[in-house]
Motif scaffolding. Structure first.
Motif, short mmCIF file in Angstrom:
data_model
loop_
_atom_site.label_atom_id
_atom_site.label_comp_id
_atom_site.label_asym_id
_atom_site.label_seq_id
_atom_site.Cartn_x
_atom_site.Cartn_y
_atom_site.Cartn_z
N UNK A 37 0.82 -1.21 0.00
CA UNK A 37 0.00 0.00 0.00
C UNK A 37 0.84 1.25 0.00
N UNK A 38 1.86 1.27 0.83
CA UNK A 38 2.76 2.43 0.88
C UNK A 38 3.59 2.56 -0.39
N UNK A 39 4.15 1.45 -0.81
CA UNK A 39 5.03 1.48 -1.98
C UNK A 39 4.28 1.87 -3.24
N UNK A 40 3.04 1.41 -3.36
CA UNK A 40 2.25 1.73 -4.55
C UNK A 40 1.60 3.11 -4.48
N UNK A 41 1.55 3.71 -3.31
CA UNK A 41 0.86 5.00 -3.16
C UNK A 41 1.77 6.22 -3.24
N UNK A 42 3.02 6.07 -2.86
CA UNK A 42 3.88 7.24 -2.74
C UNK A 42 4.98 7.26 -3.81
N UNK A 43 5.13 8.37 -4.47
CA UNK A 43 6.14 8.57 -5.50
C UNK A 43 7.54 8.32 -4.94
N UNK A 44 7.70 8.62 -3.68
CA UNK A 44 8.98 8.43 -2.99
C UNK A 44 9.49 6.99 -3.16
N UNK A 45 8.56 6.02 -3.17
CA UNK A 45 8.94 4.60 -3.26
C UNK A 45 8.96 4.06 -4.69
N UNK A 46 8.89 4.92 -5.69
CA UNK A 46 8.90 4.48 -7.09
C UNK A 46 10.10 3.58 -7.41
N UNK A 47 11.29 3.86 -6.90
CA UNK A 47 12.42 2.97 -7.21
C UNK A 47 12.17 1.52 -6.77
#
Length: 147
Positions: A37-47
């Motif tokens: 949920x976090x990884x798919x929601x925040x641009x920060x986690x795009x890598x």
């Protein structure tokens, strides 16, 4: 008033499913945590979305207060602890949620309206198909107090 210290992370390993982690805490608990949920929601986690190999290189940060992938990507232990609690049903079990609704004579539709959620989400929570977020558990307590 003494502050309650959050558990520290002792070890971490990537899970078998995408964006799953197995986190061991200094309390002795060993919990699976779905961070999709976090990884798919925040641009920060795009890598991490774009490079599954990077996700698998997760490690415990200094003092066990976060997880680290590289110098730019981390996730705090308080976020992970909250997710672990929600996903394990520790904030509110499906049975407790159903009991809350039934004891107030609420239909699925009326419970959904009271909580500002969809009827489908209420059904998921009652069946244990989705973890009940802390904010929803707190809202049920707030509605109890208002009665």
């Amino acid at each position: 008033m003494p502050r309650k210290a959050l558990p520290r992370i002792v070890s971490v390993a990537p899970g078998k499913k995408p964006f799953m982690l197995r986190v061991r805490w200094d309390t002795g608990d060993d919990t699976p945590v779905d961070v999709s949920g976090l990884i798919n929601s925040f641009r920060f986690y795009a890598p991490l979305r774009e490079n599954r190999g990077l996700f698998r290189r997760v490690r415990v940060g200094e003092h066990g207060t976060d997880l680290v992938w590289n110098d730019d990507l981390d996730m705090s232990n308080d976020t992970l602890w909250r997710l672990a609690q929600e996903q394990s049903g520790a904030t509110m079990s499906a049975d407790a949620f159903r009991h809350w609704r039934e004891s107030r004579g609420l239909t699925l539709d009326r419970a959904a309206k009271a909580l500002g959620l969809s009827r489908r989400m209420i059904a998921y929570y009652e069946k244990g198909e989705r973890p009940i977020p802390r904010i929803v558990a707190l809202a049920t307590r707030g509605l109890e107090a208002a009665e």
